[in-house]
Design a protein around this motif. Structure first.
Motif, PDB file in Angstrom:
ATOM      1  N   UNK A  41       0.824  -1.206   0.000  1.00  0.00           N
ATOM      2  CA  UNK A  41       0.000   0.000   0.000  1.00  0.00           C
ATOM      3  C   UNK A  41       0.862   1.262   0.000  1.00  0.00           C
ATOM      4  N   UNK A  42       1.919   1.246   0.777  1.00  0.00           N
ATOM      5  CA  UNK A  42       2.817   2.399   0.873  1.00  0.00           C
ATOM      6  C   UNK A  42       4.239   1.908   1.103  1.00  0.00           C
ATOM      7  N   UNK A  43       5.205   2.698   0.656  1.00  0.00           N
ATOM      8  CA  UNK A  43       6.618   2.392   0.888  1.00  0.00           C
ATOM      9  C   UNK A  43       7.172   3.355   1.930  1.00  0.00           C
ATOM     10  N   UNK A  44       8.033   2.849   2.779  1.00  0.00           N
ATOM     11  CA  UNK A  44       8.553   3.666   3.874  1.00  0.00           C
ATOM     12  C   UNK A  44      10.067   3.535   3.986  1.00  0.00           C
ATOM     13  N   UNK A  45      10.653   4.475   4.725  1.00  0.00           N
ATOM     14  CA  UNK A  45      12.083   4.437   4.994  1.00  0.00           C
ATOM     15  C   UNK A  45      12.942   5.130   3.959  1.00  0.00           C
ATOM     16  N   UNK A  46      12.335   5.753   2.956  1.00  0.00           N
ATOM     17  CA  UNK A  46      13.065   6.460   1.909  1.00  0.00           C
ATOM     18  C   UNK A  46      12.847   7.951   2.142  1.00  0.00           C
ATOM     19  N   UNK A  47      13.885   8.642   2.602  1.00  0.00           N
ATOM     20  CA  UNK A  47      13.773  10.052   2.951  1.00  0.00           C
ATOM     21  C   UNK A  47      13.228  10.877   1.786  1.00  0.00           C
ATOM     22  N   UNK A  48      12.269  11.727   2.061  1.00  0.00           N
ATOM     23  CA  UNK A  48      11.492  12.581   1.141  1.00  0.00           C
ATOM     24  C   UNK A  48      10.418  11.811   0.393  1.00  0.00           C
ATOM     25  N   UNK A  49      10.430  10.468   0.481  1.00  0.00           N
ATOM     26  CA  UNK A  49       9.426   9.647  -0.201  1.00  0.00           C
ATOM     27  C   UNK A  49       8.653   8.768   0.777  1.00  0.00           C
ATOM     28  N   UNK A 120      -3.127 -14.788   0.820  1.00  0.00           N
ATOM     29  CA  UNK A 120      -2.997 -13.678  -0.127  1.00  0.00           C
ATOM     30  C   UNK A 120      -4.072 -12.615   0.090  1.00  0.00           C
ATOM     31  N   UNK A 121      -5.164 -12.966   0.741  1.00  0.00           N
ATOM     32  CA  UNK A 121      -6.210 -11.976   1.020  1.00  0.00           C
ATOM     33  C   UNK A 121      -5.736 -10.908   2.004  1.00  0.00           C
ATOM     34  N   UNK A 122      -4.693 -11.218   2.766  1.00  0.00           N
ATOM     35  CA  UNK A 122      -4.215 -10.305   3.802  1.00  0.00           C
ATOM     36  C   UNK A 122      -2.799  -9.798   3.545  1.00  0.00           C
ATOM     37  N   UNK A 123      -2.135 -10.420   2.582  1.00  0.00           N
ATOM     38  CA  UNK A 123      -0.752 -10.058   2.305  1.00  0.00           C
ATOM     39  C   UNK A 123      -0.675  -8.667   1.673  1.00  0.00           C
ATOM     40  N   UNK A 124       0.089  -7.791   2.303  1.00  0.00           N
ATOM     41  CA  UNK A 124       0.236  -6.431   1.804  1.00  0.00           C
ATOM     42  C   UNK A 124      -0.725  -5.435   2.403  1.00  0.00           C
ATOM     43  N   UNK A 125      -1.721  -5.923   3.175  1.00  0.00           N
ATOM     44  CA  UNK A 125      -2.662  -5.009   3.822  1.00  0.00           C
ATOM     45  C   UNK A 125      -2.618  -5.111   5.341  1.00  0.00           C
ATOM     46  N   UNK A 126      -2.424  -6.307   5.883  1.00  0.00           N
ATOM     47  CA  UNK A 126      -2.249  -6.448   7.336  1.00  0.00           C
ATOM     48  C   UNK A 126      -1.224  -7.511   7.702  1.00  0.00           C
ATOM     49  N   UNK A 127      -0.741  -8.244   6.712  1.00  0.00           N
ATOM     50  CA  UNK A 127       0.364  -9.178   6.896  1.00  0.00           C
ATOM     51  C   UNK A 127       1.490  -8.764   5.945  1.00  0.00           C
ATOM     52  N   UNK A 128       2.685  -8.580   6.494  1.00  0.00           N
ATOM     53  CA  UNK A 128       3.784  -8.006   5.725  1.00  0.00           C
ATOM     54  C   UNK A 128       5.060  -8.819   5.894  1.00  0.00           C
ATOM     55  N   UNK A 129       5.997  -8.666   4.947  1.00  0.00           N
ATOM     56  CA  UNK A 129       7.277  -9.378   5.085  1.00  0.00           C
ATOM     57  C   UNK A 129       8.362  -8.577   5.801  1.00  0.00           C
ATOM     58  N   UNK A 130       8.208  -7.241   5.870  1.00  0.00           N
ATOM     59  CA  UNK A 130       9.309  -6.392   6.342  1.00  0.00           C
ATOM     60  C   UNK A 130       8.868  -5.465   7.471  1.00  0.00           C
ATOM     61  N   UNK A 131       9.339  -5.691   8.691  1.00  0.00           N
ATOM     62  CA  UNK A 131       8.958  -4.804   9.797  1.00  0.00           C
ATOM     63  C   UNK A 131       9.537  -3.402   9.668  1.00  0.00           C
ATOM     64  N   UNK A 132      10.668  -3.249   8.999  1.00  0.00           N
ATOM     65  CA  UNK A 132      11.231  -1.917   8.809  1.00  0.00           C
ATOM     66  C   UNK A 132      10.359  -1.081   7.864  1.00  0.00           C
ATOM     67  N   UNK A 133       9.630  -1.760   7.004  1.00  0.00           N
ATOM     68  CA  UNK A 133       8.731  -1.069   6.076  1.00  0.00           C
ATOM     69  C   UNK A 133       7.370  -0.789   6.710  1.00  0.00           C
ATOM     70  N   UNK A 134       6.849  -1.713   7.508  1.00  0.00           N
ATOM     71  CA  UNK A 134       5.469  -1.604   7.986  1.00  0.00           C
ATOM     72  C   UNK A 134       5.304  -1.787   9.490  1.00  0.00           C
ATOM     73  N   UNK A 135       6.403  -1.927  10.219  1.00  0.00           N
ATOM     74  CA  UNK A 135       6.298  -2.108  11.658  1.00  0.00           C
ATOM     75  C   UNK A 135       5.678  -0.929  12.386  1.00  0.00           C
ATOM     76  N   UNK A 136       5.976   0.282  11.938  1.00  0.00           N
ATOM     77  CA  UNK A 136       5.426   1.471  12.593  1.00  0.00           C
ATOM     78  C   UNK A 136       3.908   1.472  12.558  1.00  0.00           C
ATOM     79  N   UNK A 137       3.344   1.070  11.426  1.00  0.00           N
ATOM     80  CA  UNK A 137       1.887   1.078  11.280  1.00  0.00           C
ATOM     81  C   UNK A 137       1.221   0.038  12.183  1.00  0.00           C
TER      82      UNK A 137
END
Length: 301
Positions: A41-49, A120-137
């Motif tokens: 849904x969103x990408x994180x950890x890239x400054x200004x992006x 796959x119904x939850x992958x990318x919306x509430x189940x993720x592979x990378x905590x550095x990308x989606x752990x904050x949420x």
């Protein structure tokens, strides 16, 4: 003849194209528009992006590339690459043939998810592979870690950085030692080794996990350890040597074991699969190609 053909339009390939274009080098970028992060849904950890969607990132990147007339782009899948006797490469895609001096592979990886019903119904919306990308949420919420491999212990430990309410589900596999189980138990981390029967929720938002023994655990989301495999076999077909991580051997500037063939981004398996790192690696590989081309041109004159 094109200076460089880039195969793959993710952050590594796009970043490389920009560096090459700014170096006055001709580039043809092939991309089949089937990225690994298309479920994100969103990408994180890239400054200004931070928070940018993959689509927005791609659109902004292509807008940057359009400033440079030597860069061409085609939404096509490359079918074959053949190294010719003179050291150049013949690249064939769907109806397009290009001759290039150098090849840059940026084809990325693909995920093989744990064998869990409707995952796959939850992958990318509430189940993720990378905590550095989606752990904050998902911070401070009740989380599930689904892991069937030897990384389960370390990955679960990592997730406790974002939440102390964590359950590890190994989906019927026995992947923890007695010592690891005892360590988790002492920290109130539940380990469920029964097979997952179903994931329940609505609109991609996980609510609960049902296990084969009838147990039900409520969770707000979580993380998965997937198996990463190469998204393309082009490097293998060109004869590039693999490294011990399942990627490809490269020097510090992306040169593979096949002269004139470079590899960059996630497919090298030399760094964590994150947008920022892939983009940086693409920039380094492009710098290596510019240097190689400049030396060749200098010696010819």
């Amino acid at each position: 003849m094109i200076d460089t053909v880039i195969i793959g339009g993710g952050p590594a390939g796009l970043s490389a194209a920009l560096v090459l274009g700014r170096a006055k080098r001709s580039v043809y970028l092939f991309d089949d528009a089937n990225p690994r992060n298309q479920v994100t849904q969103h990408s994180h950890g890239y400054l200004t992006q931070d928070g940018v969607t993959p689509t927005q990132f791609r659109q902004k990147a292509l807008a940057d590339l359009r400033k440079y007339p030597s860069i061409k782009w085609g939404q096509q899948r490359v079918e074959t690459i053949k190294k010719q006797d003179d050291g150049t490469f013949r690249v064939n895609s769907e109806g397009t043939e290009v001759i290039a001096r150098k090849i840059l592979l940026a084809t990325g990886l693909k995920d093989v998810l744990p064998d869990v019903p409707n995952i796959h119904d939850f992958y990318g919306t509430s189940l993720y592979p990378c905590p550095f990308c989606d752990g904050w949420e998902l911070r401070d919420q009740p989380l599930i870690v689904i892991s069937e491999n030897d990384h389960a212990s370390m990955f679960t430990t990592l997730i406790t950085n974002w939440s102390r309410d964590v359950v590890l589900a190994t989906n019927g596999k026995s992947v923890l030692s007695a010592e690891q189980k005892a360590s988790f138990a002492s920290r109130n981390i539940q380990v469920v080794e029964e097979k997952i029967q179903a994931l329940e929720g609505k609109d991609g938002q996980l609510k609960q996990i049902q296990f084969s023994n009838g147990r039900v655990i409520e969770r707000a989301g979580g993380f998965i350890t997937s198996t990463l495999t190469q998204a393309s076999l082009l490097a293998d077909r060109l004869g590039c040597k693999e490294n011990e991580n399942g990627g490809y051997d490269t020097d510090g500037f992306g040169q593979t074991t096949v002269s004139g063939v470079y590899a960059t981004g996630d497919m090298t398996m030399n760094q964590a699969p994150q947008l920022l790192l892939a983009a940086a690696d693409g920039s380094m590989a492009a710098a290596g190609i510019v240097k190689a081309l400049a030396v060749e041109d200098f010696e010819m004159n």
